[in-house]
Design a protein around this motif. Structure first.
Motif, PDB file in Angstrom:
ATOM      1  N   SER A   1       0.836  -1.206   0.000  1.00 12.77           N
ATOM      2  CA  SER A   1       0.000   0.000   0.000  1.00 12.77           C
ATOM      3  C   SER A   1       0.865   1.247   0.000  1.00 12.77           C
ATOM      4  CB  SER A   1      -0.906  -0.007   1.227  1.00 12.77           C
ATOM      5  OG  SER A   1      -0.105   0.066   2.385  1.00 12.77           O
ATOM      6  N   ILE A   2       0.233   2.332  -0.376  1.00  7.39           N
ATOM      7  CA  ILE A   2       0.993   3.587  -0.495  1.00  7.39           C
ATOM      8  C   ILE A   2       1.490   4.082   0.856  1.00  7.39           C
ATOM      9  CG2 ILE A   2       0.798   6.019  -1.121  1.00  7.39           C
ATOM     10  CD1 ILE A   2      -0.982   5.163  -3.429  1.00  7.39           C
ATOM     11  N   PRO A   3       0.628   4.057   1.923  1.00 13.24           N
ATOM     12  CA  PRO A   3       1.156   4.503   3.227  1.00 13.24           C
ATOM     13  C   PRO A   3       2.340   3.664   3.695  1.00 13.24           C
ATOM     14  CG  PRO A   3      -1.226   4.408   3.265  1.00 13.24           C
ATOM     15  CD  PRO A   3      -0.811   3.761   1.990  1.00 13.24           C
ATOM     16  N   ARG A   4       2.268   2.400   3.470  1.00  9.08           N
ATOM     17  CA  ARG A   4       3.383   1.559   3.891  1.00  9.08           C
ATOM     18  C   ARG A   4       4.638   1.857   3.087  1.00  9.08           C
ATOM     19  NH1 ARG A   4       3.359  -5.033   4.101  1.00  9.08           N
ATOM     20  NH2 ARG A   4       5.447  -5.267   4.997  1.00  9.08           N
ATOM     21  N   ARG A   5       4.409   2.119   1.822  1.00  4.77           N
ATOM     22  CA  ARG A   5       5.545   2.447   0.974  1.00  4.77           C
ATOM     23  C   ARG A   5       6.176   3.784   1.420  1.00  4.77           C
ATOM     24  NH1 ARG A   5       7.158   0.490  -4.046  1.00  4.77           N
ATOM     25  NH2 ARG A   5       5.389  -0.938  -4.087  1.00  4.77           N
TER      26      ARG A   5
ATOM     27  N   ARG B   1       6.065   5.021   4.457  1.00  3.09           N
ATOM     28  CA  ARG B   1       6.807   4.794   5.708  1.00  3.09           C
ATOM     29  C   ARG B   1       8.166   4.159   5.432  1.00  3.09           C
ATOM     30  NH1 ARG B   1       1.862   3.511   8.060  1.00  3.09           N
ATOM     31  NH2 ARG B   1       2.122   1.279   7.621  1.00  3.09           N
ATOM     32  N   GLU B   2       8.153   3.248   4.454  1.00  2.18           N
ATOM     33  CA  GLU B   2       9.409   2.556   4.154  1.00  2.18           C
ATOM     34  C   GLU B   2      10.451   3.515   3.572  1.00  2.18           C
ATOM     35  OE1 GLU B   2      10.941  -1.217   1.426  1.00  2.18           O
ATOM     36  OE2 GLU B   2       8.795  -0.880   1.742  1.00  2.18           O
ATOM     37  N   TYR B   3       9.954   4.433   2.730  1.00  2.00           N
ATOM     38  CA  TYR B   3      10.889   5.371   2.091  1.00  2.00           C
ATOM     39  C   TYR B   3      10.732   6.789   2.669  1.00  2.00           C
ATOM     40  CZ  TYR B   3      11.590   1.725  -1.354  1.00  2.00           C
ATOM     41  OH  TYR B   3      11.894   0.527  -1.944  1.00  2.00           O
ATOM     42  N   ARG B   4      10.456   6.847   3.954  1.00  2.00           N
ATOM     43  CA  ARG B   4      10.186   8.135   4.567  1.00  2.00           C
ATOM     44  C   ARG B   4      11.337   9.143   4.399  1.00  2.00           C
ATOM     45  NH1 ARG B   4       7.935   9.087  10.651  1.00  2.00           N
ATOM     46  NH2 ARG B   4      10.133   9.394  11.135  1.00  2.00           N
ATOM     47  N   PRO B   5      12.571   8.752   4.624  1.00  2.24           N
ATOM     48  CA  PRO B   5      13.650   9.741   4.425  1.00  2.24           C
ATOM     49  C   PRO B   5      13.688  10.291   3.006  1.00  2.24           C
ATOM     50  CG  PRO B   5      14.449   7.824   5.608  1.00  2.24           C
ATOM     51  CD  PRO B   5      13.067   7.469   5.158  1.00  2.24           C
ATOM     52  N   VAL B   6      13.446   9.457   2.065  1.00  2.00           N
ATOM     53  CA  VAL B   6      13.483   9.932   0.681  1.00  2.00           C
ATOM     54  C   VAL B   6      12.315  10.891   0.416  1.00  2.00           C
ATOM     55  CG1 VAL B   6      13.446   9.237  -1.733  1.00  2.00           C
ATOM     56  CG2 VAL B   6      14.605   7.802  -0.038  1.00  2.00           C
ATOM     57  N   VAL B   7      11.162  10.512   0.988  1.00  7.74           N
ATOM     58  CA  VAL B   7       9.997  11.391   0.812  1.00  7.74           C
ATOM     59  C   VAL B   7      10.251  12.752   1.444  1.00  7.74           C
ATOM     60  CG1 VAL B   7       7.571  11.712   1.417  1.00  7.74           C
ATOM     61  CG2 VAL B   7       8.389   9.473   0.668  1.00  7.74           C
ATOM     62  N   ILE B   8      10.792  12.724   2.671  1.00  8.05           N
ATOM     63  CA  ILE B   8      11.093  14.009   3.344  1.00  8.05           C
ATOM     64  C   ILE B   8      12.088  14.804   2.525  1.00  8.05           C
ATOM     65  CG2 ILE B   8      12.163  15.014   5.397  1.00  8.05           C
ATOM     66  CD1 ILE B   8      11.006  12.617   6.976  1.00  8.05           C
ATOM     67  N   LEU B   9      13.099  14.118   2.039  1.00  3.75           N
ATOM     68  CA  LEU B   9      14.101  14.786   1.218  1.00  3.75           C
ATOM     69  C   LEU B   9      13.459  15.442  -0.009  1.00  3.75           C
ATOM     70  CD1 LEU B   9      17.111  15.348   0.507  1.00  3.75           C
ATOM     71  CD2 LEU B   9      17.081  13.193  -0.739  1.00  3.75           C
ATOM     72  N   CYS B  10      12.587  14.666  -0.653  1.00  2.00           N
ATOM     73  CA  CYS B  10      11.951  15.201  -1.855  1.00  2.00           C
ATOM     74  C   CYS B  10      11.099  16.433  -1.529  1.00  2.00           C
ATOM     75  CB  CYS B  10      11.078  14.117  -2.508  1.00  2.00           C
ATOM     76  SG  CYS B  10      12.053  12.799  -3.223  1.00  2.00           S
ATOM     77  N   ILE B  11      10.362  16.344  -0.419  1.00  2.00           N
ATOM     78  CA  ILE B  11       9.496  17.479  -0.058  1.00  2.00           C
ATOM     79  C   ILE B  11      10.341  18.719   0.217  1.00  2.00           C
ATOM     80  CG2 ILE B  11       7.926  18.350   1.712  1.00  2.00           C
ATOM     81  CD1 ILE B  11       6.879  15.450   1.974  1.00  2.00           C
ATOM     82  N   ILE B  12      11.391  18.536   1.043  1.00  5.03           N
ATOM     83  CA  ILE B  12      12.214  19.705   1.395  1.00  5.03           C
ATOM     84  C   ILE B  12      12.914  20.270   0.161  1.00  5.03           C
ATOM     85  CG2 ILE B  12      14.211  20.481   2.739  1.00  5.03           C
ATOM     86  CD1 ILE B  12      13.452  18.430   4.862  1.00  5.03           C
ATOM     87  N   VAL B  13      13.437  19.389  -0.668  1.00  2.00           N
ATOM     88  CA  VAL B  13      14.120  19.855  -1.877  1.00  2.00           C
ATOM     89  C   VAL B  13      13.137  20.592  -2.789  1.00  2.00           C
ATOM     90  CG1 VAL B  13      15.240  19.074  -4.004  1.00  2.00           C
ATOM     91  CG2 VAL B  13      15.944  18.134  -1.811  1.00  2.00           C
ATOM     92  N   ALA B  14      11.932  20.045  -2.904  1.00  3.47           N
ATOM     93  CA  ALA B  14      10.933  20.692  -3.768  1.00  3.47           C
ATOM     94  C   ALA B  14      10.571  22.074  -3.234  1.00  3.47           C
ATOM     95  CB  ALA B  14       9.688  19.807  -3.846  1.00  3.47           C
TER      96      ALA B  14
END
Lengths: 313, 168
Positions: free
Chosen positions: A2-6, A8-21
């Motif tokens: 599922s997307i939420p699980r995904r 959570r699994e890639y949370r650092p990358v998601v945070i990185l993407c948000i901050i970079v964006a």
């Protein structure tokens, strides 16, 4: 997965993407003065203020300590140099004041001399004091310069005295403090005549106006000036009457009275004076000199009375 | 909770010191990058997320204090924090030289990113000159002070540097 699980699994990358964006968006917009930026700037400035003040205080303290240790000798030398400069400046200031005073005095003399060019006033400098010579002034002009015995000495304030002794380069002027200095005088208010005679004492500047008719009106405060009969130009101030001796309550048989006169020119305070080269000017010259006062026309002065009228009881 | 507050305070203090007091130890116009040291420290010890948030806070503070466009330092710090955390997983030693080398590399990357962003915004700047005269000396200076700063950070946060669980 599922997307939420995904996420959570890639949370650092998601945070990185948000901050970079967000950062790129902010950089792309390039705005610095929006509300968020201003609020952050205010917060940062408030937080930074104590640090900046502390840093400034530390920096000043460091500079003070370093300066005290390393530059003490230099500071002492600089202090000495500044003190010397201050002393020099003080001396210059005093000299300047003296020059200004002298300038004002000379201006006054110049303004006095200009209208009386026909009298050939000779400016002279006093080289010897009056006090130690008991009323005699030594001036830096003599026979070499055309000075003669009997010439009159005066200042813009009034009469000083007469030349009594002439050397080649230096002359003596007997002031009104000398007993042998006699000047024919009159009272400006009513032209009553008399003779001003020096006190003969260097302790008092007061001189005497003698030979005043007992009947004449003489008051304290009257101005005494040179009379036309004197060698001085007529009408120049000699002084003011400070006391009158003789009069209604005195001896009825007396024909004359006298008055004490305080000279207008104090010889002890003089640096320069004028010697009148030509003696008594002619009546034409006197008439042409605007500064010289003459009796009002049509009003008979006491000098016009006959001797019988003047001294009759 | 205590660790989180201490972490936030440490970041703000580092950013404050960076923008105020650190000029005292300036050498030829170069000062060490203290917030970057914190980013690398938390990257090594706490992983990517903590490193990125460290970079975010410190970057915002420096952007605002330095009057640059918001996001300039943020982007550099966050990227460097993420990369440092990823690389630190691969490191097998606690030797100070390795950590110093990591900091030096991170500072170089940070400086180059910063110069790149600056170059994109203002192409007329001398990018090479800036890298050679500012970025490299600053990276070296930052690397030199690394052992001292890491020692005090370890004291403050109560544990010695160690690899996170799962690191090889």
């Amino acid at each position: 997965m599922s997307i939420p699980r995904r996420i959570r699994e890639y949370r650092p990358v998601v945070i990185l993407c948000i901050i970079v964006a967000l950062s790129l968006a902010s950089l792309a917009s390039g705005t610095r003065s929006n509300i968020i930026s201003r609020g952050l700037k205010t917060s940062v400035s408030v937080i930074s203020y104590p640090f900046l003040k502390a840093m400034s205080a530390v920096s000043h303290a460091k500079d003070y300590a370093v300066g005290f240790v390393l530059y003490y000798d230099d500071t002492v030398q600089e202090n000495g140099e500044l003190r010397r400069q201050q002393a020099d400046l003080l001396t210059q200031t005093k000299d300047r004041k003296e020059i200004l005073t002298e300038n004002a005095r000379l201006r006054k003399l110049l303004e006095f001399e200009r209208p009386l060019a026909s009298l050939a006033l000779e400016p002279v400098e006093i080289v010897g004091g009056a006090f130690e010579l008991e009323g005699t002034l030594l001036v830096d002009r003599g026979s070499w310069h055309g000075i003669k015995v009997g010439m009159c000495a005066m200042t813009p304030d009034g009469v000083v005295g007469r030349v009594t002794d002439v050397g080649p380069f230096i002359s003596s002027v007997s002031t009104l403090q000398k007993a042998d200095c006699r000047i024919s005088a009159m009272i400006r208010r009513n032209r009553v005549r008399g003779i001003v005679r020096g006190s003969g004492s260097s302790l008092t500047p007061i001189c005497t106006l003698d030979y005043i008719d007992i009947k004449e009106d003489v008051k304290v405060g009257d101005e005494v000036v040179t009379s036309p009969e004197s060698q001085f130009p007529a009408g120049y101030p000699i002084g003011k009457i400070v006391a009158v001796h003789g009069g209604e309550d005195s001896d009825e048989r007396a024909l004359l009275k006298s008055a004490e006169v305080k000279p207008a020119a104090n010889p002890y305070h003089l640096d320069e004076l004028f010697v009148v080269r030509r003696g008594t000017p002619s009546h034409e010259e006197l008439a042409g000199a605007a500064q010289i006062e003459v009796a009002p026309a049509g009003k008979a002065g006491p000098d016009s009375k006959t001797m019988q009228e003047r001294y009759a009881p | 909770m205590y660790r989180a507050i201490a972490w936030a305070l440490a970041i703000i203090a580092a950013a404050l010191v960076q923008t105020t007091w650190l000029s005292v130890i300036k050498v030829e116009g170069v000062i060490p990058n203290l917030p970057l040291l914190l980013v690398v420290y938390f990257a090594v010890n706490d992983g990517e997320e903590r490193a990125m948030f460290t970079g975010l806070i410190a970057g915002v503070f420096r952007d605002v204090a330095g009057d640059t466009t918001l996001g300039h330092y943020v982007l550099c710090n966050v990227l460097v924090g993420y990369l440092a955390a990823r690389i630190s997983h691969r490191l097998v030693t606690d030797h100070p030289a390795v950590k110093t080398g990591l900091v030096f590399s991170a500072a170089l990357v940070h400086g180059m990113l910063y110069t790149l962003l600056l170059y994109v915004q203002k192409p007329d700047i001398g990018a090479i000159h800036m890298i050679l005269n500012v970025v490299v000396p600053e990276s070296l200076y930052t690397a030199i002070v690394t052992p001292v700063v890491f020692f005090f950070l370890a004291l403050c946060f109560g544990r010695r540097l160690s690899h996170p669980a799962g690191a090889t």
